[in-house]
Write a protein that holds these residues in place. Structure first.
Motif, short mmCIF file in Angstrom:
data_model
loop_
_atom_site.label_atom_id
_atom_site.label_comp_id
_atom_site.label_asym_id
_atom_site.label_seq_id
_atom_site.Cartn_x
_atom_site.Cartn_y
_atom_site.Cartn_z
N ILE A 130 -15.23 30.65 -14.19
CA ILE A 130 -16.03 29.46 -13.88
C ILE A 130 -17.37 29.91 -13.30
CG2 ILE A 130 -16.20 27.43 -12.40
CD1 ILE A 130 -13.19 27.11 -12.63
N ASP A 131 -17.31 30.88 -12.41
CA ASP A 131 -18.54 31.39 -11.79
C ASP A 131 -19.47 32.01 -12.83
OD1 ASP A 131 -17.50 30.59 -9.38
OD2 ASP A 131 -16.75 32.57 -8.82
N SER A 132 -18.92 32.70 -13.80
CA SER A 132 -19.74 33.36 -14.82
C SER A 132 -20.25 32.39 -15.87
CB SER A 132 -18.93 34.47 -15.51
OG SER A 132 -17.96 33.91 -16.39
N GLY A 133 -19.63 31.22 -15.97
CA GLY A 133 -20.02 30.24 -16.97
C GLY A 133 -19.20 30.29 -18.23
N ALA A 134 -18.26 31.24 -18.33
CA ALA A 134 -17.41 31.31 -19.51
C ALA A 134 -16.52 30.08 -19.61
CB ALA A 134 -16.54 32.58 -19.45
N LEU A 135 -16.11 29.55 -18.47
CA LEU A 135 -15.30 28.33 -18.40
C LEU A 135 -16.11 27.25 -17.71
CD1 LEU A 135 -12.71 26.72 -18.74
CD2 LEU A 135 -11.77 27.87 -16.73
N ASN A 136 -16.57 26.29 -18.47
CA ASN A 136 -17.45 25.24 -17.96
C ASN A 136 -16.63 24.09 -17.38
OD1 ASN A 136 -19.43 23.34 -17.48
ND2 ASN A 136 -19.76 22.86 -19.63
N THR A 137 -16.79 23.83 -16.09
CA THR A 137 -16.08 22.73 -15.44
C THR A 137 -17.05 21.72 -14.83
OG1 THR A 137 -15.91 24.00 -13.37
CG2 THR A 137 -14.09 24.20 -14.93
N THR A 138 -18.28 21.70 -15.33
CA THR A 138 -19.31 20.83 -14.77
C THR A 138 -18.90 19.37 -14.73
OG1 THR A 138 -21.02 22.34 -15.58
CG2 THR A 138 -21.72 20.10 -15.01
N ASP A 139 -18.21 18.91 -15.78
CA ASP A 139 -17.86 17.49 -15.89
C ASP A 139 -16.42 17.20 -15.50
OD1 ASP A 139 -20.45 16.70 -16.99
OD2 ASP A 139 -19.83 17.85 -18.76
N ILE A 140 -15.82 18.11 -14.75
CA ILE A 140 -14.42 17.97 -14.34
C ILE A 140 -14.36 17.90 -12.82
CG2 ILE A 140 -12.14 19.04 -14.40
CD1 ILE A 140 -13.06 20.48 -16.98
N SER A 141 -13.65 16.91 -12.29
CA SER A 141 -13.62 16.70 -10.85
C SER A 141 -12.82 17.79 -10.14
CB SER A 141 -13.00 15.34 -10.53
OG SER A 141 -11.60 15.37 -10.77
N PRO A 142 -13.16 18.08 -8.89
CA PRO A 142 -12.38 19.06 -8.12
C PRO A 142 -10.90 18.70 -8.03
CG PRO A 142 -14.46 18.61 -7.02
CD PRO A 142 -14.36 17.63 -8.15
N ASN A 143 -10.59 17.39 -7.95
CA ASN A 143 -9.19 16.99 -7.88
C ASN A 143 -8.44 17.35 -9.15
OD1 ASN A 143 -9.21 15.99 -5.30
ND2 ASN A 143 -9.60 13.88 -5.89
N ALA A 144 -9.08 17.18 -10.30
CA ALA A 144 -8.44 17.54 -11.56
C ALA A 144 -8.23 19.04 -11.64
CB ALA A 144 -9.28 17.05 -12.74
N LEU A 145 -9.18 19.80 -11.14
CA LEU A 145 -9.05 21.26 -11.15
C LEU A 145 -7.94 21.73 -10.22
CD1 LEU A 145 -12.74 22.55 -11.12
CD2 LEU A 145 -11.07 22.81 -12.96
N SER A 146 -7.84 21.11 -9.06
CA SER A 146 -6.93 21.60 -8.03
C SER A 146 -5.48 21.56 -8.46
CB SER A 146 -7.11 20.79 -6.74
OG SER A 146 -6.67 19.45 -6.92
N GLY A 147 -5.15 20.75 -9.45
CA GLY A 147 -3.77 20.70 -9.94
C GLY A 147 -3.30 22.00 -10.55
N GLY A 148 -4.24 22.92 -10.84
CA GLY A 148 -3.87 24.21 -11.42
C GLY A 148 -3.89 25.35 -10.43
N GLU A 149 -3.96 25.04 -9.14
CA GLU A 149 -4.03 26.09 -8.13
C GLU A 149 -2.65 26.50 -7.62
OE1 GLU A 149 -6.65 24.95 -4.97
OE2 GLU A 149 -8.37 25.82 -6.00
N VAL A 150 -2.48 27.78 -7.45
CA VAL A 150 -1.29 28.35 -6.82
C VAL A 150 -1.74 29.48 -5.90
CG1 VAL A 150 0.83 29.68 -7.18
CG2 VAL A 150 0.27 27.80 -8.73
N GLY A 151 -1.37 29.39 -4.64
CA GLY A 151 -1.70 30.45 -3.69
C GLY A 151 -3.18 30.70 -3.55
N GLY A 152 -3.99 29.64 -3.64
CA GLY A 152 -5.43 29.79 -3.48
C GLY A 152 -6.15 30.26 -4.71
N LYS A 153 -5.45 30.47 -5.81
CA LYS A 153 -6.06 30.88 -7.06
C LYS A 153 -5.94 29.76 -8.10
CE LYS A 153 -4.91 35.80 -6.53
NZ LYS A 153 -4.20 36.96 -7.17
N LEU A 154 -6.96 29.62 -8.93
CA LEU A 154 -6.90 28.66 -10.02
C LEU A 154 -6.28 29.38 -11.22
CD1 LEU A 154 -7.66 25.78 -10.94
CD2 LEU A 154 -9.76 26.77 -11.89
N VAL A 155 -4.97 29.25 -11.37
CA VAL A 155 -4.24 30.02 -12.38
C VAL A 155 -4.06 29.26 -13.69
CG1 VAL A 155 -3.03 31.37 -10.64
CG2 VAL A 155 -1.99 29.26 -11.51
#
Length: 443
Positions: A130-155
């Motif tokens: 995400i930081d490098s821009g390879a995975l674009n999450t600009t139009d995705i809410s933080p709440n939607a992203l957080s559902g994929g987190e385990v142990g502080g990592k977005l897995v």
């Protein structure tokens, strides 16, 4: 559609199938790359070979293969090998691949397995991409992203959201002189409809071996949880909810409201096998994204309604329907992340995907799809929008050991229905063994 009623000796779904999203906030670094960063990511010209695996029915296979071809057309250096199977077979195949450290580069992941694979470092952290821009999450809410987190990592990358629902054949229900369920129907209403359907030679469809989905829903309606906050024990200590739930279900099963277990054991859980399509049932239970495949095959219009039960808004939640994850063993992590980015953000690709993997998480994609949705797709989008306003926050991803507990629950429910154990005995035995599994996995 992965049916709720499928008998599975391995990980079950029909529903799986199956899990809940977390409400933790995604760190700022995960909110999306800037336009400048994204623009700097040029397509690679080096030969790339990726393996991608997913579960689903034939319609999902067909459009996913088309999306892969779309991606390859703009990335001619990329070769993608597809591996797909029905839900239960999928996990049977994935487990030995994980043990051999040979997982596909891109893996469709379910929330029931997210902690198991992510917690054992078998899934790559997607935040650097995400930081490098390879995975674009600009139009995705933080709440939607957080559902994929385990142990502080977005897995894992959330591919869409859905909600528990019941698919109903309203036209057939009314033709039999019965009343179609409303959004506020109760368990008693469900039982009354099932009894009248049986008199007319129809079944209503039920939870069968997907109690790992519906028992937690029932607990949530009682302000209780399946697992404790730290995942070290079950979330309830009083066996009364277990006893009430399975006593009711055993009564329905004995009355013949659902398909017998031996017939369920022969099913793969694809839409073509749904008892509604076969003309035997007035409804089936599952996730909202599973509605489309069945509705598109049905000769009569189908509708979505919430599950029954008082305090349904406490039980109902928006769930990441499924994810794409990148295996930690992949030698092409960045290229895998680029494909996932295409999958969730490309509008033309999502004109094929639409709501099958859940209502899209990209706000831009969701807006672009509205004018072209079919009547059945609109029903899914509208139902999820309704559920968003009539639900409660989801639970964290299931702890390690949850898949083993799900199998224990299925085995226990089978013994109950076959009268090999009383519900009261089963409640005590299940709680003791489930807590032992969780304790073992915390060590």
């Amino acid at each position: 559609m992965k049916k709720i009623m499928t008998l599975a000796l391995s990980a079950a779904i029909l529903l799986t199938a199956a899990g809940c999203g977390t409400n933790e906030k995604t760190p700022a670094a995960s909110t999306g790359a800037t336009e400048t960063t994204k623009a700097s990511i040029a397509p690679s010209k080096d030969p790339v070979k990726l393996r991608i695996a997913w579960w689903g029915g034939q319609s999902r296979h067909d459009y996913t293969l088309k999306v892969i071809e779309m991606y390859k057309a703009i990335n001619p250096n990329v070769t993608i090998e597809a591996e797909y199977a029905p839900f239960d077979d999928y996990w049977k195949k994935l487990a030995p691949q994980a043990a051999a450290n040979s997982l596909p580069d891109i893996i469709q992941m379910d929330i029931s397995y997210l902690t198991q694979y992510g917690g054992r470092n078998q899934l790559a952290d997607l935040k650097p991409f995400i930081d490098s821009g390879a995975l674009n999450t600009t139009d995705i809410s933080p709440n939607a992203l957080s559902g994929g987190e385990v142990g502080g990592k977005l897995v894992a990358m959330n591919l869409g959201v859905n909600a528990l629902s019941m698919t109903t054949d309203v036209e057939t229900i009314k033709s039999l002189g019965l009343t179609a369920p409303a959004n506020d129907w109760t368990w008693d209403d469900y039982e009354a409809l099932a009894a009248k359907a049986k008199e007319k030679g129809k079944q209503i469809g039920g939870f069968a071996f997907h109690h790992e989905v519906f028992f937690p829903y029932y607990l949530r309606t009682l302000d209780q949880k399946m697992f404790s906050a730290d995942g070290s024990t079950l979330g309830y200590t009083d066996d009364k909810p277990f006893i009430d739930y399975f006593n009711r279900y055993q009564k329905w099963y004995d009355a013949g409201y659902f398909l017998s277990l031996d017939k369920e054991s022969q099913k793969k859980g694809v839409a073509e096998e749904d008892e509604i399509i076969l003309g035997n049932s007035l409804g089936s239970t599952g996730w909202s994204n599973q509605f489309l495949a069945v509705a598109n095959l049905s000769k009569t219009p189908l509708e979505l309604v919430p599950l029954p039960g008082r305090n349904g808004s406490k039980g109902l939640f928006l769930k990441p329907s499924m994810y794409f994850a990148v295996s930690e063993s992949s030698k092409q992590k960045e290229e895998a992340a680029k494909f996932i980015s295409f999958f969730v953000n490309d509008i033309e690709a999502n004109k094929l995907i639409k709501g099958d993997r859940g209502v899209p998480v990209s706000s831009k994609v969701k807006e672009a799809l509205k004018p072209i949705l079919s009547a059945n797709e609109v029903k899914i989008f509208d139902y999820v929008a309704w559920a968003d306003k009539n639900s409660s926050p989801g639970d964290p991803p299931n702890p390690i050991g949850a898949v083993e507990i799900e199998k224990l629950l299925r085995d226990t429910s089978e013994k109950i229905l076959y009268k090999k154990i009383t519900v009261e005995e089963a409640a005590v035995k299940f709680r003791k063994e489930a807590n032992a599994i969780l304790e073992k996995n915390k060590k």
